[in-house]
Design an enzyme around this catalytic site. Structure first.
Site, short mmCIF file in Angstrom:
data_model
loop_
_atom_site.label_atom_id
_atom_site.label_comp_id
_atom_site.label_asym_id
_atom_site.label_seq_id
_atom_site.Cartn_x
_atom_site.Cartn_y
_atom_site.Cartn_z
N GLU A 1 0.95 -1.02 0.07
CA GLU A 1 0.28 0.02 0.42
C GLU A 1 0.54 1.49 -0.07
OE1 GLU A 1 -2.42 0.62 3.45
OE2 GLU A 1 -4.18 0.23 2.77
N GLN B 1 -2.65 15.08 -7.82
CA GLN B 1 -2.10 14.67 -9.31
C GLN B 1 -0.94 13.93 -8.94
OE1 GLN B 1 -0.87 18.72 -11.43
NE2 GLN B 1 1.14 17.54 -12.04
N ASP B 2 -0.73 12.72 -10.04
CA ASP B 2 0.88 11.81 -9.70
C ASP B 2 1.12 12.37 -11.30
OD1 ASP B 2 -0.56 10.97 -7.68
OD2 ASP B 2 -0.85 8.84 -8.45
N HIS C 1 14.46 21.49 -8.10
CA HIS C 1 12.72 22.48 -8.52
C HIS C 1 11.90 22.93 -7.15
CE1 HIS C 1 13.43 20.00 -11.97
NE2 HIS C 1 14.39 20.88 -12.41
N LYS D 1 5.51 16.20 -1.19
CA LYS D 1 5.20 15.32 -2.05
C LYS D 1 5.65 14.36 -1.68
CE LYS D 1 7.50 18.16 -6.44
NZ LYS D 1 8.45 18.17 -7.25
N HIS E 1 14.26 20.19 -3.97
CA HIS E 1 13.49 18.83 -4.44
C HIS E 1 14.41 18.36 -6.09
CE1 HIS E 1 11.52 15.02 -6.17
NE2 HIS E 1 12.04 14.66 -5.45
N TYR F 1 5.30 10.16 -8.07
CA TYR F 1 5.28 11.10 -7.10
C TYR F 1 4.41 11.73 -6.97
CZ TYR F 1 7.39 14.53 -10.45
OH TYR F 1 8.31 15.13 -11.01
N ASP G 1 6.54 27.67 -11.48
CA ASP G 1 7.91 26.86 -11.15
C ASP G 1 9.21 27.58 -11.22
OD1 ASP G 1 8.84 23.88 -12.32
OD2 ASP G 1 9.63 24.41 -14.22
N LYS H 1 17.11 23.79 -19.13
CA LYS H 1 16.38 24.66 -17.05
C LYS H 1 17.23 24.33 -16.56
CE LYS H 1 12.50 24.44 -14.30
NZ LYS H 1 11.74 23.16 -13.86
N ASP H 2 17.54 23.03 -15.85
CA ASP H 2 18.40 22.64 -15.23
C ASP H 2 19.96 23.49 -14.62
OD1 ASP H 2 16.07 22.39 -13.71
OD2 ASP H 2 17.23 19.43 -14.01
#
Length: 188
Positions: A28, A46-47, A62, A72, A119, A132, A143, A169-170
């Site tokens: 679970e 949201q997943d 992020h 999260k 994160h 997540y 963002d 971006k990163d």
């Protein structure tokens, strides 16, 4: 289920029970009532699921700013990754500090990350999947990111001489120094 507090206030390391038999196992991965007993009173909306094909892929660091800040619950669906969390709550005694935890399909660990933290993760095997839950919807306007290799944070990603695989971006994210965090520490 085993729940441990991490070095960063609010961040939890969770190991759900696995019930094994000849077919495999059942676990679970989320139970609202059980998590509420450990102080996580959260509704996820949201997943997300991503695959990183290459070893040494770094995604992060992020965050999403209010009003779309996200808590999260992170786990590894396949492979192995090193998950990293950085406290960016202004006034926190652990501001700018990081912690990391290896998440893998094998160990079944999950990380609960409240709002107010950066994160990111690095893959430790090819074809690693991260799955997540998020407490709020994605908003491009909210963002944000901080450089994965910020010298003031000094995360040890464990990639050694391997050249990390990064998004544009990163690779071009700003440093923590001069960063105006939208999060404020509200005590333990």
């Amino acid at each position: 289920m085993k729940v441990e507090r991490s070095a960063l206030p609010g961040v939890l390391i969770i190991v759900p029970d696995r019930f094994k038999d000849g077919r495999g196992f059942f676990s679970e991965s989320w139970n609202y009532k059980s998590m509420k007993l450990h102080g996580v009173d959260m509704q996820f909306v949201q997943d997300n699921h991503s695959l990183s094909a290459s070893l040494g892929t770094i995604r992060g660091l992020h965050f999403q700013a209010p009003p779309f800040a996200q808590a999260k619950l992170v786990r590894c669906g396949r492979g192995r990754l090193f998950d990293v969390v950085v406290d960016i709550r202004v006034g926190s005694p652990t501001y700018g500090k990081w912690m990391g935890e290896e998440l893998s399909f094998e160990n079944g660990k999950q990380l609960y990350i409240p709002t107010g933290f950066l994160h990111g993760f690095v893959t430790r095997e090819p074809n690693t999947e991260i799955v997540y839950k998020c407490s709020n919807y994605y908003s491009p306007e909210c963002d944000g990111s901080v450089r994965f290799d910020d010298p003031d944070i000094n995360v040890d990603w464990g990639v050694g001489s391997l050249e990390p695989v990064l998004s544009e971006k990163d690779a071009s994210a700003p440093l923590l120094k001069g960063f105006n965090s939208p999060f404020v520490f509200e005590g333990s």
